[in-house]
Scaffold this active site. Structure first.
Site, PDB file in Angstrom:
ATOM      1  N   GLU A 137       7.326   0.825   5.096  1.00 44.50           N
ATOM      2  CA  GLU A 137       7.054  -0.452   6.366  1.00 44.50           C
ATOM      3  C   GLU A 137       7.033  -1.748   5.546  1.00 44.50           C
ATOM      4  O   GLU A 137       6.826  -2.236   4.452  1.00 44.50           O
ATOM      5  CB  GLU A 137       5.397  -0.250   6.536  1.00 44.50           C
ATOM      6  N   HIS A 192       1.106  -1.543   0.296  1.00 43.90           N
ATOM      7  CA  HIS A 192      -0.010  -0.344   0.241  1.00 43.90           C
ATOM      8  C   HIS A 192       0.815   1.099  -0.111  1.00 43.90           C
ATOM      9  O   HIS A 192       2.175   1.496   0.682  1.00 43.90           O
ATOM     10  CB  HIS A 192      -0.226  -0.020   0.926  1.00 43.90           C
ATOM     11  N   GLU A 225      -7.875   4.412  10.288  1.00 45.32           N
ATOM     12  CA  GLU A 225      -7.126   3.795   8.376  1.00 45.32           C
ATOM     13  C   GLU A 225      -8.671   2.900   7.648  1.00 45.32           C
ATOM     14  O   GLU A 225      -9.425   2.293   8.462  1.00 45.32           O
ATOM     15  CB  GLU A 225      -5.952   3.432   8.661  1.00 45.32           C
ATOM     16  N   HIS A 233       3.579   7.076   4.212  1.00 40.34           N
ATOM     17  CA  HIS A 233       4.421   5.990   3.436  1.00 40.34           C
ATOM     18  C   HIS A 233       4.180   4.982   3.064  1.00 40.34           C
ATOM     19  O   HIS A 233       3.168   5.243   2.053  1.00 40.34           O
ATOM     20  CB  HIS A 233       5.029   5.415   5.184  1.00 40.34           C
ATOM     21  N   GLN A 275      -3.900   3.213   2.078  1.00 37.66           N
ATOM     22  CA  GLN A 275      -3.929   3.516   3.031  1.00 37.66           C
ATOM     23  C   GLN A 275      -4.133   5.185   3.647  1.00 37.66           C
ATOM     24  O   GLN A 275      -3.290   5.419   3.435  1.00 37.66           O
ATOM     25  CB  GLN A 275      -3.366   3.152   3.951  1.00 37.66           C
TER      26      GLN A 275
END
Ligand code: CO
Length: 136
Positions: A129, A8, A44, A79, A55
């Site tokens: 991530e 994502h 989220e 991110h 996301q």
């Protein structure tokens, strides 16, 4: 290859419902899941696009990491998440290559996935991530 997909792209938003409504009206997509992740201090929503996701992250408080990000930078990309098959192997590989990790060991993220964050200094200022998704 360590990462085999973009799991994502995360965007920090001030108002989750407003951001979702924007995606619905502009791109005709709706979230496949919504979740509160206390550990990360976020609410989220995941929107599936092709084999990947957007996301949307709204902070639960201004003092949370995403809350501080918003006050510093405003809304925008927060991110990038790579899908990995084996998060322990990925972390070991990164550690052995001298990477600066935010999470030395995996923790539980959205969707019940094990996740870990890698310091932005390791990839051109981009917070990364890792999301363990096995072979799926
Ligand atoms: Co994420």
């Amino acid at each position: 290859m360590l990462a085999y997909n973009i799991h994502h792209v995360a965007i920090a938003v001030e108002d989750l419902d407003k951001a979702i409504a924007g995606f619905e009206s502009r791109y005709n997509v709706t979230p496949i899941s919504r979740e509160i992740i206390e550990d990360q201090g976020v609410r989220e929503a995941m929107i599936a696009i092709g084999g990947s996701h957007i996301q949307l992250l709204e902070p639960l408080s201004p003092e949370s990491p995403v809350g501080r990000f918003l006050s510093r930078n405003g809304e925008g990309m927060h991110h990038l998440a790579f899908a990995v098959q084996d998060i322990e192997a990925a972390l070991t590989h990164l550690k052995n290559s001298g990477a600066r990790l935010i999470d030395e060991t995996p923790r539980l993220g959205g969707g019940g996935h094990r996740i870990a964050f890698v310091h932005p200094a390791e990839l051109a200022g981009t917070l990364v991530e890792l999301v363990e998704v096995g072979n799926g």
